[in-house]
Design a protein around this motif. Structure first.
Motif, PDB file in Angstrom:
ATOM      1  N   ASN A  20      -1.238  12.925   2.450  1.00 12.99           N
ATOM      2  CA  ASN A  20      -1.412  13.036   0.992  1.00 12.99           C
ATOM      3  C   ASN A  20      -0.990  11.759   0.266  1.00 12.99           C
ATOM      4  O   ASN A  20      -0.257  11.793  -0.725  1.00 12.99           O
ATOM      5  N   SER A  21      -1.474  10.626   0.793  1.00 17.05           N
ATOM      6  CA  SER A  21      -1.083   9.342   0.208  1.00 17.05           C
ATOM      7  C   SER A  21      -2.250   8.361   0.142  1.00 17.05           C
ATOM      8  O   SER A  21      -2.081   7.230  -0.310  1.00 17.05           O
ATOM      9  N   GLY A  22      -3.427   8.776   0.600  1.00 16.19           N
ATOM     10  CA  GLY A  22      -4.580   7.885   0.685  1.00 16.19           C
ATOM     11  C   GLY A  22      -5.305   7.714  -0.636  1.00 16.19           C
ATOM     12  O   GLY A  22      -4.753   7.935  -1.719  1.00 16.19           O
ATOM     13  N   SER A  23      -6.591   7.353  -0.551  1.00 15.88           N
ATOM     14  CA  SER A  23      -7.338   6.961  -1.745  1.00 15.88           C
ATOM     15  C   SER A  23      -7.544   8.098  -2.743  1.00 15.88           C
ATOM     16  O   SER A  23      -7.794   7.850  -3.921  1.00 15.88           O
ATOM     17  N   LEU A  24      -7.448   9.358  -2.287  1.00 16.38           N
ATOM     18  CA  LEU A  24      -7.580  10.485  -3.224  1.00 16.38           C
ATOM     19  C   LEU A  24      -6.415  10.556  -4.205  1.00 16.38           C
ATOM     20  O   LEU A  24      -6.519  11.234  -5.232  1.00 16.38           O
ATOM     21  N   PHE A  25      -5.336   9.848  -3.894  1.00 14.85           N
ATOM     22  CA  PHE A  25      -4.108   9.976  -4.684  1.00 14.85           C
ATOM     23  C   PHE A  25      -3.750   8.685  -5.411  1.00 14.85           C
ATOM     24  O   PHE A  25      -2.611   8.515  -5.849  1.00 14.85           O
ATOM     25  N   ALA A  26      -4.723   7.790  -5.538  1.00 15.87           N
ATOM     26  CA  ALA A  26      -4.411   6.476  -6.107  1.00 15.87           C
ATOM     27  C   ALA A  26      -5.573   5.965  -6.944  1.00 15.87           C
ATOM     28  O   ALA A  26      -6.693   6.486  -6.875  1.00 15.87           O
ATOM     29  N   LYS A  27      -5.309   4.925  -7.708  1.00 11.44           N
ATOM     30  CA  LYS A  27      -6.368   4.221  -8.414  1.00 11.44           C
ATOM     31  C   LYS A  27      -7.367   3.647  -7.412  1.00 11.44           C
ATOM     32  O   LYS A  27      -7.040   3.432  -6.241  1.00 11.44           O
ATOM     33  N   GLU A  28      -8.563   3.353  -7.896  1.00 11.68           N
ATOM     34  CA  GLU A  28      -9.618   2.831  -7.034  1.00 11.68           C
ATOM     35  C   GLU A  28      -9.158   1.616  -6.223  1.00 11.68           C
ATOM     36  O   GLU A  28      -8.761   0.597  -6.771  1.00 11.68           O
ATOM     37  N   GLY A  29      -9.189   1.762  -4.880  1.00  8.95           N
ATOM     38  CA  GLY A  29      -8.863   0.666  -3.978  1.00  8.95           C
ATOM     39  C   GLY A  29      -7.383   0.423  -3.741  1.00  8.95           C
ATOM     40  O   GLY A  29      -7.021  -0.404  -2.891  1.00  8.95           O
ATOM     41  N   LEU A  30      -6.512   1.136  -4.441  1.00  7.98           N
ATOM     42  CA  LEU A  30      -5.083   0.810  -4.385  1.00  7.98           C
ATOM     43  C   LEU A  30      -4.442   1.186  -3.048  1.00  7.98           C
ATOM     44  O   LEU A  30      -3.657   0.411  -2.487  1.00  7.98           O
ATOM     45  N   ALA A  31      -4.759   2.362  -2.509  1.00  9.08           N
ATOM     46  CA  ALA A  31      -4.150   2.778  -1.236  1.00  9.08           C
ATOM     47  C   ALA A  31      -4.570   1.840  -0.107  1.00  9.08           C
ATOM     48  O   ALA A  31      -3.757   1.463   0.747  1.00  9.08           O
ATOM     49  N   ASN A  32      -5.829   1.446  -0.101  1.00  9.36           N
ATOM     50  CA  ASN A  32      -6.303   0.472   0.895  1.00  9.36           C
ATOM     51  C   ASN A  32      -5.598  -0.867   0.712  1.00  9.36           C
ATOM     52  O   ASN A  32      -5.227  -1.525   1.688  1.00  9.36           O
ATOM     53  N   PHE A  33      -5.386  -1.263  -0.531  1.00  8.34           N
ATOM     54  CA  PHE A  33      -4.684  -2.513  -0.827  1.00  8.34           C
ATOM     55  C   PHE A  33      -3.270  -2.481  -0.255  1.00  8.34           C
ATOM     56  O   PHE A  33      -2.804  -3.447   0.348  1.00  8.34           O
TER      57      PHE A  33
END
Length: 384
Positions: A20-33
């Motif tokens: 529960n920490s990936g891209s569904l839980f963040a601004k666009e591109g932030l979790a990947n960043f």
């Protein structure tokens, strides 16, 4: 949760997975960043090449990936390097390089990757499909993002808010000395686990024009299947489009009509959505006919079901090829993690084979006919 699988080879796999920490839980591109920052920038005390050299000198492989739901730290190393590998991983987890220089460097690298993707028509068709069918949701943008409109402070806040004990799962495999996972838990505070969102695709179509001689066609539809019937969905979609040559879609689209080199369908059952999805590539002049043929195949499948010989062939393949899907240590660990993470009972995949073996034609056809939502097809097309 701690998931283990032992063997006698002289290597170890150790993963720390933040749920529960990936891209569904963040601004666009932030979790990947954030994942790329961990992977490429090292620690604040040993930035970039200094940290990477320590890994190389000890033959420690480290990969860090952000998905839609999770961020995963995967390490593999020789048993003799276990102490060093765990020490370096702890250093990285608690002391990421959040300098302004590191932020700008990572941003530049990812923007370059985004730019390169603009000539990948499969990628464009795939992400456009999500934009069309999951508008105004986190699924509407790719994991790497298209615009990186966030600050270093927001990256730090995601790390602070989602790297918590309640999100942590450990996967350990190989010939390892016992690992005290509490030593990793203690690196992070307690917190509240974010609720997993769930999304159902809407029916839509999107077309993007490019200089291309082929039409790239991606499609999806809702497939509202509960966990207890996943095995029925698995065998039905194998017959429809996941089984390669012999599947309905491949036989009709490629073999009989010569419309595409490859045509495929598969299930995507996750904690955040349930869909039937697929793709095909065809000549521009065949685009409309190929789409109409696909709709016809799926409609006939949902209304009339399958034949006995199709069920027998599918069962033989799925049961007969099972050893190949559970052969390597990575495969065994992935299965154990998936059983836990997707809410299946222990040893689900072994029991699934028995369920498939005992499934009758009548049961499967009733299941197929009860899921006519798969006809609510959406399309993303990149064409001339």
């Amino acid at each position: 949760m701690i998931i283990k699988e032992r063997d006698n080879l002289d290597r170890v796999i150790f993963e720390v997975i933040f749920e529960n920490s990936g891209s569904l839980f963040a601004k666009e591109g932030l979790a990947n960043f954030l994942a790329k920052t961990f992977k490429n920038r090292g620690t604040s005390k040993n930035p970039e090449t200094k940290f990477l050299k320590k890994l190389d000198d000890n033959a420690i492989h480290l990969s860090i990936a952000s998905g839609k739901e999770t961020i995963t730290f995967h390490t593999s190393f020789l048993k003799s390097k276990q102490k060093t590998a765990l020490k370096l991983l702890k250093e990285l987890l608690v002391d990421p390089n959040f300098s302004e220089i590191a932020f700008e460097k990572t941003k530049k690298e990812i923007l370059a990757s985004i730019e390169r993707k603009k000539s990948d028509f499969d990628y464009i068709a795939s992400i456009n499909l999500n934009k069309a069918t999951f508008p105004q949701t986190p699924l509407a943008y790719p994991i790497m993002g298209e615009k990186l409109e966030f600050s270093l402070e927001e990256v730090k806040n995601h790390y602070k808010n989602f790297f918590i004990q309640e999100n942590m799962t450990f996967v350990i495999g190989g010939n390892f000395d016992e690992i005290d996972t509490n030593k990793f838990l203690e690196l992070f505070p307690n917190g509240k686990k974010a609720k997993m969102p769930f999304f159902t695709p809407i029916q839509n179509e999107i077309i993007e024009n490019k200089t291309t001689e082929q039409a790239y066609i991606y499609f999806n539809a809702p497939f509202n299947v509960n966990k207890k019937e996943h095995y029925k969905a698995k065998i039905s979609t194998f017959i429809l489009g996941a089984g390669g040559f012999g599947s309905r879609i491949m036989e009709e689209i490629r073999v009989k009509n010569g419309l595409a080199y490859s045509a495929y369908a598969s299930n995507s059952f996750t904690n955040h959505t349930n869909t039937l999805k697929g793709y095909m590539q065809t000549k521009i002049e065949n685009q409309s006919f190929a789409i109409d043929k696909l709709k016809e195949i799926i409609l006939d499948f949902s209304q009339n079901g399958i034949k006995e010989e199709e069920l027998i062939q599918a069962k033989n393949f799925l049961i007969g090829s099972e050893p190949l899907r559970n052969e390597t240590l990575n495969q065994k660990l992935a299965r154990k993690f998936n059983e836990y993470y997707n809410g299946y009972e222990k040893n689900y995949y072994k029991k699934e084979l028995k369920l498939i073996e005992e499934l009758s034609l009548n049961e499967l056809n009733n299941f197929i006919k009860n899921h006519n939502e798969i006809n609510k097809l959406s399309f993303s097309i990149v064409t001339k």
